[in-house]
Design a protein around this motif. Structure first.
Motif, PDB file in Angstrom:
ATOM      1  N   ALA A 126      15.401  -8.103   2.139  1.00 48.77           N
ATOM      2  CA  ALA A 126      14.231  -8.639   1.452  1.00 48.77           C
ATOM      3  C   ALA A 126      13.628  -9.775   2.266  1.00 48.77           C
ATOM      4  O   ALA A 126      14.303 -10.463   3.028  1.00 48.77           O
ATOM      5  N   GLY A 127      12.333  -9.969   2.091  1.00 55.04           N
ATOM      6  CA  GLY A 127      11.632 -11.047   2.789  1.00 55.04           C
ATOM      7  C   GLY A 127      10.205 -10.653   3.081  1.00 55.04           C
ATOM      8  O   GLY A 127       9.835  -9.482   3.050  1.00 55.04           O
ATOM      9  N   GLU A 128       9.387 -11.647   3.382  1.00 53.31           N
ATOM     10  CA  GLU A 128       7.966 -11.384   3.609  1.00 53.31           C
ATOM     11  C   GLU A 128       7.738 -10.555   4.873  1.00 53.31           C
ATOM     12  O   GLU A 128       6.817  -9.743   4.915  1.00 53.31           O
ATOM     13  N   GLU A 129       8.585 -10.736   5.892  1.00 52.49           N
ATOM     14  CA  GLU A 129       8.413  -9.936   7.106  1.00 52.49           C
ATOM     15  C   GLU A 129       8.546  -8.449   6.795  1.00 52.49           C
ATOM     16  O   GLU A 129       7.722  -7.627   7.214  1.00 52.49           O
ATOM     17  N   ALA A 131       8.223  -6.999   3.850  1.00 52.14           N
ATOM     18  CA  ALA A 131       7.131  -6.578   2.970  1.00 52.14           C
ATOM     19  C   ALA A 131       5.857  -6.338   3.768  1.00 52.14           C
ATOM     20  O   ALA A 131       5.110  -5.382   3.498  1.00 52.14           O
ATOM     21  N   ALA A 132       5.609  -7.196   4.773  1.00 50.48           N
ATOM     22  CA  ALA A 132       4.428  -7.018   5.617  1.00 50.48           C
ATOM     23  C   ALA A 132       4.523  -5.730   6.427  1.00 50.48           C
ATOM     24  O   ALA A 132       3.519  -5.024   6.612  1.00 50.48           O
ATOM     25  N   ARG A 135       3.636  -2.849   4.162  1.00 53.59           N
ATOM     26  CA  ARG A 135       2.186  -2.757   3.961  1.00 53.59           C
ATOM     27  C   ARG A 135       1.520  -2.146   5.188  1.00 53.59           C
ATOM     28  O   ARG A 135       0.626  -1.305   5.070  1.00 53.59           O
ATOM     29  N   TRP A 136       1.948  -2.576   6.363  1.00 51.88           N
ATOM     30  CA  TRP A 136       1.397  -2.021   7.604  1.00 51.88           C
ATOM     31  C   TRP A 136       1.654  -0.524   7.695  1.00 51.88           C
ATOM     32  O   TRP A 136       0.790   0.242   8.157  1.00 51.88           O
ATOM     33  N   ARG A 140       2.760   0.471  -0.838  1.00 50.91           N
ATOM     34  CA  ARG A 140       2.471  -0.647  -1.738  1.00 50.91           C
ATOM     35  C   ARG A 140       3.699  -0.900  -2.612  1.00 50.91           C
ATOM     36  O   ARG A 140       4.420   0.017  -2.983  1.00 50.91           O
ATOM     37  N   ARG A 141       3.913  -2.163  -2.936  1.00 51.23           N
ATOM     38  CA  ARG A 141       5.111  -2.545  -3.680  1.00 51.23           C
ATOM     39  C   ARG A 141       5.081  -2.027  -5.110  1.00 51.23           C
ATOM     40  O   ARG A 141       4.046  -2.049  -5.775  1.00 51.23           O
ATOM     41  N   LEU A 318      14.613  -4.887   0.216  1.00 54.48           N
ATOM     42  CA  LEU A 318      13.192  -5.153   0.015  1.00 54.48           C
ATOM     43  C   LEU A 318      12.702  -4.841  -1.396  1.00 54.48           C
ATOM     44  O   LEU A 318      11.811  -5.492  -1.912  1.00 54.48           O
TER      45      LEU A 318
END
Length: 322
Positions: A126-129, A131-132, A135-136, A140-141, A318
């Protein structure tokens, strides 16, 4: 990431991998998940109708990992697909750029649309990296929280594993070792599985917790025991079984799947002894990683505290994406 960050010589080859290649790659990935193994997926096909689709991940024509998608058809029109705890990558390939590109390739194979319903729970921290990267890749979450578990590194020596136990957990283990318990080991499920499933089903109904169905567990046993991936252990006190566990192997890893104990087993701290002996048994099998089967800190605090006491590394994935 941007489109310029793509890896041109990375690809997923679908529907060509042999069972031997699947097993070999699963082992090479080290910290593998049960849900990406053949035995689990064959059971899901038989019991729930989810058809596995194997993809071999290649970099410059060399296998570096695998991914197993599960598929079903609705009304012969809608393709429903899901990925649970994958893809799996060999340690040297476990890089953000590789993971992101693999997820983009999966999105291309399973595009979003009215006739394509796809849900994935990636095997990535898990983490913003992360999640990004999802998305790339075009996902979608979803609302589902990230899966959390604890990994034990069995490559350590026995003394280091014991020293890594929390003091309270180790004290309970010492108590169990003095309690006169006899540990019975079953490597194929013939001797103990029926008994353990009876206790497990009764306990699950009384306490109303979620878990795999008995039918699914029986089918997994059928598909996995010939590969040496079944480990049942039972604690007996004064001639009466008081606790039992089921551990399922997959490659160089294993997962704690089912546990049961009665009042006498709890008083004798039988579960501490069973899991400690399971760790040693897995080491003898050359397993390197032990997944403790998930934790729920908010709703199962006692079980979570017990697993945390074993001294492993807690991880959160994630979460779910569509």
């Amino acid at each position: 990431m941007t489109d310029q960050d793509t890896i041109p010589n990375l690809r997923i080859v679908w529907d060509v991998g042999r069972l031997s290649e699947w097993a070999s790659l699963l082992a090479e990935c080290g910290q593998s998940s049960l849900t990406q193994g053949f035995g689990y997926n064959q059971a899901m096909l038989t019991v729930e109708g989810w058809r596995p689709r194997l993809g071999i991940i290649e970099l410059s024509d060399k296998p570096i990992g695998l991914v197993v998608m599960s598929e079903r058809r609705l009304f012969r029109l809608v393709r429903v697909a899901r990925l649970h705890r994958g893809p799996l990558l060999r340690p040297e390939a476990r890089k953000p750029s590789v993971f992101a590109m693999v997820m983009k390739l999966i999105r291309q194979e399973y595009p979003s649309g009215p006739f394509n319903w796809t849900a994935v729970v990636p095997e990535w921290p898990a983490g913003e990296e992360g999640a990004a990267m999802m998305r790339w890749a075009g996902f979608r979450r979803d609302k589902a929280p990230g899966y959390r578990t604890i990994w034990l590194d069995l490559r350590r020596e026995e003394a280091a594993l014991r020293a890594g136990l929390a003091q309270k957990w180790r004290n309970a283990l010492n108590q169990a070792e003095r309690a006169g318990l006899r540990i019975e080991i079953d490597h194929d499920g013939k001797a103990q599985l029926t008994w353990l499933l009876e206790q497990y089903q009764r306990d699950k109904a009384e306490k109303r917790y979620r878990g795999p169905s008995a039918k699914l567990v029986i089918r997994m046993r059928t598909g996995m025991y010939k590969e040496g991936d079944i480990l049942l252990m039972r604690a007996v006190k004064d001639g009466v079984p008081v606790a039992g566990i089921l551990v399922l192997g997959h490659g160089k890893a294993a997962t704690y799947q089912i546990g049961w104990s009665d009042a006498a087993g709890r008083a004798a701290r039988a579960h501490n002894l069973l899991l400690w002996r399971a760790m040693l048994e897995l080491k003898q099998q050359s397993r390197e990683w032990f997944d403790l089967g998930g934790i729920l800190p908010d709703t199962a605090q006692g079980v979570t505290a017990f697993k945390r006491g074993m001294g492993g590394e807690e991880v959160e994935l994630l979460g779910a994406f569509r």
